[in-house]
Design an enzyme around this catalytic site. Structure first.
Site, PDB file in Angstrom:
ATOM      1  CG  ASP A 131     -16.276 -57.750  56.972  1.00  0.00           C
ATOM      2  OD1 ASP A 131     -16.464 -58.951  56.842  1.00  0.00           O
ATOM      3  OD2 ASP A 131     -16.318 -57.168  58.063  1.00  0.00           O
ATOM      4  CB  CYS A 195      -6.293 -69.445  70.559  1.00  0.00           C
ATOM      5  SG  CYS A 195      -8.093 -69.234  70.462  1.00  0.00           S
TER       6      CYS A 195
END
Length: 307
Positions: A131, A195
């Protein structure tokens, strides 16, 4: 062919021994399907102030341009789902940041895996990625058969949901390659509906510049008042889209002691966080990913959450 299969089995067995949840392998090359998606996403400014996403476009889509002579992408998953969660009356931190920064933990495991490959197979060149470089890790994990990309744009597996880190070893070794799995999101829209900032603008597409994780970690300026009272008490990162996903009913606790949190992190309530000092911050988050937002950044986030 037999040798490729033997090497692949060897690598996967070692990965399991090192504590990885699973390992999949795919042929290094240009990610044809992802190219137009990434281009459109950037054109729509969904990266917000994450300008690094605009860099190394070619390398991001083709590991052979990133690692010279690369032939295979070995994708690995490492579980981080905790055995205990923060108090209900607390400001929240994303579960991946409970313990020691995953970069340190996974880099060490990848180093051992590469050394093992070199000892057992011979002169193999490669690089480890966690990452922190232009690698589309979720795309490679999906290509390697480790799961499918869900509507919230995270990798999902039927066996373990999505609470795990993804890492890669990109090597100059031909191996036996795995096949992708099918999508099992069906008609479910739990992540989209839940969300808090409507960042999942359509299935499989997240506007990064609207995501709570982006605001609380990546954004260095003041938090926009238009999002006041929409952060659902998240002070670092956000797990809402994962928490509501039905596949995460199958999440099991990790067995990596380095991911265990400082007890204060679990015991603090909102008032404790509001009174957080620099000394306590340094103690709780000594080697944590939360250091990315720094003490001032976390205080800014907490102030924004206060009524």
């Amino acid at each position: 062919m037999l040798q490729k299969a033997k090497y692949s089995k060897l690598i996967k067995t070692k990965a399991k021994r090192l504590g990885f949840m699973s390992c999949g392998i795919s042929k290094a090359g240009f990610l044809e399907e992802e190219a137009p998606r990434l281009e459109n996403w950037l054109k729509q400014d969904m990266q917000g102030e994450m300008h690094y996403m605009e860099n190394h476009f070619d390398k991001r889509l083709d590991p052979t341009k990133l690692v010279e002579g690369s032939k295979s992408v070995i994708s690995l998953l490492l579980n981080y789902y905790p055995s205990a969660l923060q108090r209900e009356d607390s400001y929240k931190i994303s579960k991946y940041a409970y313990g020691i920064d995953y970069h340190f933990v996974i880099k060490e495991k990848l180093k051992h895996l590469l050394q093992f490959i070199q000892q057992e197979i011979g002169e193999v060149g490669g690089r480890a990625f966690v990452d922190s470089a232009p690698v589309l890790d979720k795309a490679w994990a999906a290509k390697s058969g480790l799961g499918w990309i869900g509507k919230h744009s995270n990798l999902l597996t039927k066996q373990a949901g999505s609470f795990y880190f993804i890492a890669e070893l990109i090597v100059d070794l031909d191996l036996e390659y795995d096949l992708p799995v099918t999508d099992h999101c069906g008609s479910c829209t739990a992540c989209i509906d839940a969300c808090p900032t409507q960042a999942i603008v359509e299935p499989y597409k997240v506007d990064g510049s609207k995501c709570i994780s982006y605001f609380t970690i990546e954004l260095k300026n003041e938090l926009p008042n238009t999002y006041k009272n929409q952060f659902d008490d998240w002070m670092f990162g956000c797990d809402v889209c994962q928490d509501v996903c039905p596949w995460n009913k199958f999440s099991k606790s990790h067995n990596e002691p380095l991911f265990d949190p400082n007890p204060q992190l679990l015991n603090f309530d909102r008032k404790d966080w509001e009174e957080l000092t620099k000394e306590t911050f340094d103690e709780i988050f000594r080697k944590s990913a939360v250091k990315r937002t720094k003490f001032d950044g976390l205080k800014r986030n907490i102030e924004f959450l206060k009524e």
